[in-house]
Scaffold this motif. Structure first.
Motif, PDB file in Angstrom:
ATOM      1  N   MET A 134      46.551  53.977  35.650  1.00 57.65           N
ATOM      2  CA  MET A 134      45.963  52.622  36.064  1.00 57.65           C
ATOM      3  C   MET A 134      46.238  51.684  35.083  1.00 57.65           C
ATOM      4  N   VAL A 135      46.874  50.411  36.033  1.00 54.23           N
ATOM      5  CA  VAL A 135      46.950  49.274  35.246  1.00 54.23           C
ATOM      6  C   VAL A 135      45.806  48.352  35.485  1.00 54.23           C
ATOM      7  N   LEU A 136      45.193  47.800  34.308  1.00 54.72           N
ATOM      8  CA  LEU A 136      44.176  46.785  34.527  1.00 54.72           C
ATOM      9  C   LEU A 136      44.838  45.282  34.380  1.00 54.72           C
ATOM     10  N   ILE A 137      44.599  44.551  35.227  1.00 54.96           N
ATOM     11  CA  ILE A 137      45.311  43.167  35.309  1.00 54.96           C
ATOM     12  C   ILE A 137      43.926  42.143  34.666  1.00 54.96           C
ATOM     13  N   MET A 138      44.021  41.571  33.761  1.00 50.98           N
ATOM     14  CA  MET A 138      42.840  40.997  33.196  1.00 50.98           C
ATOM     15  C   MET A 138      43.263  39.260  34.086  1.00 50.98           C
ATOM     16  N   SER A 139      42.184  38.852  34.793  1.00 54.42           N
ATOM     17  CA  SER A 139      42.329  37.697  35.412  1.00 54.42           C
ATOM     18  C   SER A 139      41.525  36.717  34.781  1.00 54.42           C
ATOM     19  N   VAL A 140      41.317  36.668  33.545  1.00 50.02           N
ATOM     20  CA  VAL A 140      40.415  35.946  32.615  1.00 50.02           C
ATOM     21  C   VAL A 140      40.958  36.008  31.328  1.00 50.02           C
ATOM     22  N   ASN A 141      40.874  35.415  30.046  1.00 49.00           N
ATOM     23  CA  ASN A 141      41.204  35.770  28.776  1.00 49.00           C
ATOM     24  C   ASN A 141      39.910  36.772  28.502  1.00 49.00           C
ATOM     25  N   PRO A 142      40.341  37.906  27.906  1.00 52.06           N
ATOM     26  CA  PRO A 142      39.271  38.863  27.634  1.00 52.06           C
ATOM     27  C   PRO A 142      38.570  38.506  26.393  1.00 52.06           C
ATOM     28  N   GLY A 143      37.320  38.939  26.506  1.00 49.70           N
ATOM     29  CA  GLY A 143      36.148  38.559  25.366  1.00 49.70           C
ATOM     30  C   GLY A 143      34.892  38.306  25.940  1.00 49.70           C
ATOM     31  N   PHE A 144      34.770  37.605  27.188  1.00 54.05           N
ATOM     32  CA  PHE A 144      33.578  37.134  27.654  1.00 54.05           C
ATOM     33  C   PHE A 144      33.299  37.408  29.143  1.00 54.05           C
ATOM     34  N   GLY A 145      31.891  37.490  29.690  1.00 52.60           N
ATOM     35  CA  GLY A 145      31.959  37.908  30.855  1.00 52.60           C
ATOM     36  C   GLY A 145      31.405  36.259  31.420  1.00 52.60           C
ATOM     37  N   GLY A 146      31.590  36.144  32.790  1.00 49.78           N
ATOM     38  CA  GLY A 146      31.299  35.018  33.621  1.00 49.78           C
ATOM     39  C   GLY A 146      32.243  33.566  33.346  1.00 49.78           C
ATOM     40  N   GLN A 147      33.473  34.199  33.191  1.00 52.24           N
ATOM     41  CA  GLN A 147      34.614  33.089  33.102  1.00 52.24           C
ATOM     42  C   GLN A 147      35.291  32.909  34.448  1.00 52.24           C
ATOM     43  N   LYS A 148      36.086  31.930  34.597  1.00 52.37           N
ATOM     44  CA  LYS A 148      36.510  31.467  35.953  1.00 52.37           C
ATOM     45  C   LYS A 148      38.100  32.207  36.056  1.00 52.37           C
ATOM     46  N   PHE A 149      38.104  32.920  37.301  1.00 51.23           N
ATOM     47  CA  PHE A 149      39.274  33.622  37.686  1.00 51.23           C
ATOM     48  C   PHE A 149      40.461  32.755  37.560  1.00 51.23           C
ATOM     49  N   ILE A 150      41.554  33.498  37.046  1.00 53.69           N
ATOM     50  CA  ILE A 150      42.838  32.702  37.003  1.00 53.69           C
ATOM     51  C   ILE A 150      43.759  32.971  38.182  1.00 53.69           C
ATOM     52  N   GLU A 151      44.192  32.008  39.102  1.00 49.71           N
ATOM     53  CA  GLU A 151      44.710  32.039  40.207  1.00 49.71           C
ATOM     54  C   GLU A 151      46.010  32.638  40.049  1.00 49.71           C
ATOM     55  N   HIS A 152      46.948  32.452  39.195  1.00 53.00           N
ATOM     56  CA  HIS A 152      48.120  33.034  38.997  1.00 53.00           C
ATOM     57  C   HIS A 152      48.066  34.858  39.127  1.00 53.00           C
ATOM     58  N   SER A 153      46.653  35.289  38.748  1.00 49.53           N
ATOM     59  CA  SER A 153      46.782  36.713  38.833  1.00 49.53           C
ATOM     60  C   SER A 153      47.244  37.230  40.136  1.00 49.53           C
ATOM     61  N   TYR A 154      46.831  36.560  41.409  1.00 49.96           N
ATOM     62  CA  TYR A 154      47.357  37.244  42.619  1.00 49.96           C
ATOM     63  C   TYR A 154      48.539  37.500  42.525  1.00 49.96           C
ATOM     64  N   GLU A 155      49.826  36.644  42.247  1.00 45.54           N
ATOM     65  CA  GLU A 155      51.167  36.826  41.963  1.00 45.54           C
ATOM     66  C   GLU A 155      51.312  38.152  41.014  1.00 45.54           C
ATOM     67  N   LYS A 156      50.721  38.101  39.889  1.00 43.22           N
ATOM     68  CA  LYS A 156      50.980  39.293  38.989  1.00 43.22           C
ATOM     69  C   LYS A 156      50.549  40.839  39.715  1.00 43.22           C
ATOM     70  N   ILE A 157      49.719  40.566  40.656  1.00 47.60           N
ATOM     71  CA  ILE A 157      48.935  41.858  41.252  1.00 47.60           C
ATOM     72  C   ILE A 157      50.074  42.280  42.437  1.00 47.60           C
ATOM     73  N   ARG A 158      50.436  41.247  43.210  1.00 45.93           N
ATOM     74  CA  ARG A 158      51.719  41.572  44.090  1.00 45.93           C
ATOM     75  C   ARG A 158      52.774  42.144  43.513  1.00 45.93           C
TER      76      ARG A 158
END
Ligand code: DX5
Ligand code: ZN
Length: 217
Positions: A134-158
């Protein structure tokens, strides 16, 4: 089981009523429990350790998906296997010898995952993808819950999804951070197999219903 898998992150659970929240996940359509382990070094936060994990394992009736945000994770692979981890994910940025680390995780009887911080490009996984389940893509900077999704993550996932297909693998793609009922269908369309959700699940009025929505899209 059916994709996407949903893995509620217990970081956002009520630790004063942990057993109640574990039972909720047991009863729900969630597939895994997501456990965030932080050491105060790799990330600027400390979460929980083995006594809590063992308690979770005693009550959980679904696999434990353990996300290590710790430096030098090789030191603890056996300990996490003994504590009941089913999937163990380490950070690319925390491993000098990632190939060896992933092998050790599999040898300890667990599925092996590798996680990328938001700034780490997916092409760095080209020659190690075959060694990960499995590969886990972090879509926030790790360390805390409840942060805002980083939109660029879609591109990485694709891009990652294309790499998995090109190499003829069936590596799972997990996304973690800022996942909501609204962005989940778009993430699945981009190639995500496993949705982690903390705040979205545990701060909702009806967590079981929210899990169902994440699952059904
Ligand atoms: C963050 C953790 C996440 C976190 C997600 O470092 O890896 O698993 O619990 O929380 P939400 O879903 O609230 O962004
Ligand atoms: Zn996590």
């Amino acid at each position: 089981m059916g994709y996407p898998l949903v893995a509620p992150s217990l970081l956002s659970a009520d630790f004063g009523h942990l057993q109640r929240d574990i039972e909720m996940v047991n009863e729900s359509r969630a597939d895994w429990f997501h456990l965030d382990i932080m050491d105060g070094l790799f990330v600027p936060n400390i979460s929980f350790g083995f006594p809590v994990i063992k308690h979770i394992k005693a009550h959980a009736r679904k696999p434990l998906d353990v996300h290590l945000m710790i430096v030098d994770p090789d030191r603890y692979i056996k300990a996490f296997a003994d504590a009941g981890a089913d999937i163990l994910t380490v950070h690319y940025e925390a491993c000098t010898h990632l190939h060896r680390t992933l092998q050790s995780i599999r040898e300890a009887g667990m599925k092996a995952g590798v996680s990328l911080n938001p700034h780490t490009p997916v092409h760095l996984l080209e020659d190690i993808l075959y060694a990960a389940d499995m590969v886990l893509i972090m879509s926030v900077n790790p360390g805390f819950g409840g942060q805002k999704f980083i939109e660029h993550s879609y591109e990485k996932i694709r891009r990652l999804s294309a790499m998995v297909k090109d190499q003829g693998l069936n590596t799972l793609i997990e996304v973690d951070g800022g996942v909501t009922v609204e962005n989940a269908p778009k993430l699945v369309a981009a190639g995500v197999n496993v949705l982690v959700a903390g705040n979205t699940v545990f701060s909702s009025e009806d967590p079981e219903e929210t899990i169902r929505k994440l699952k059904e899209g």
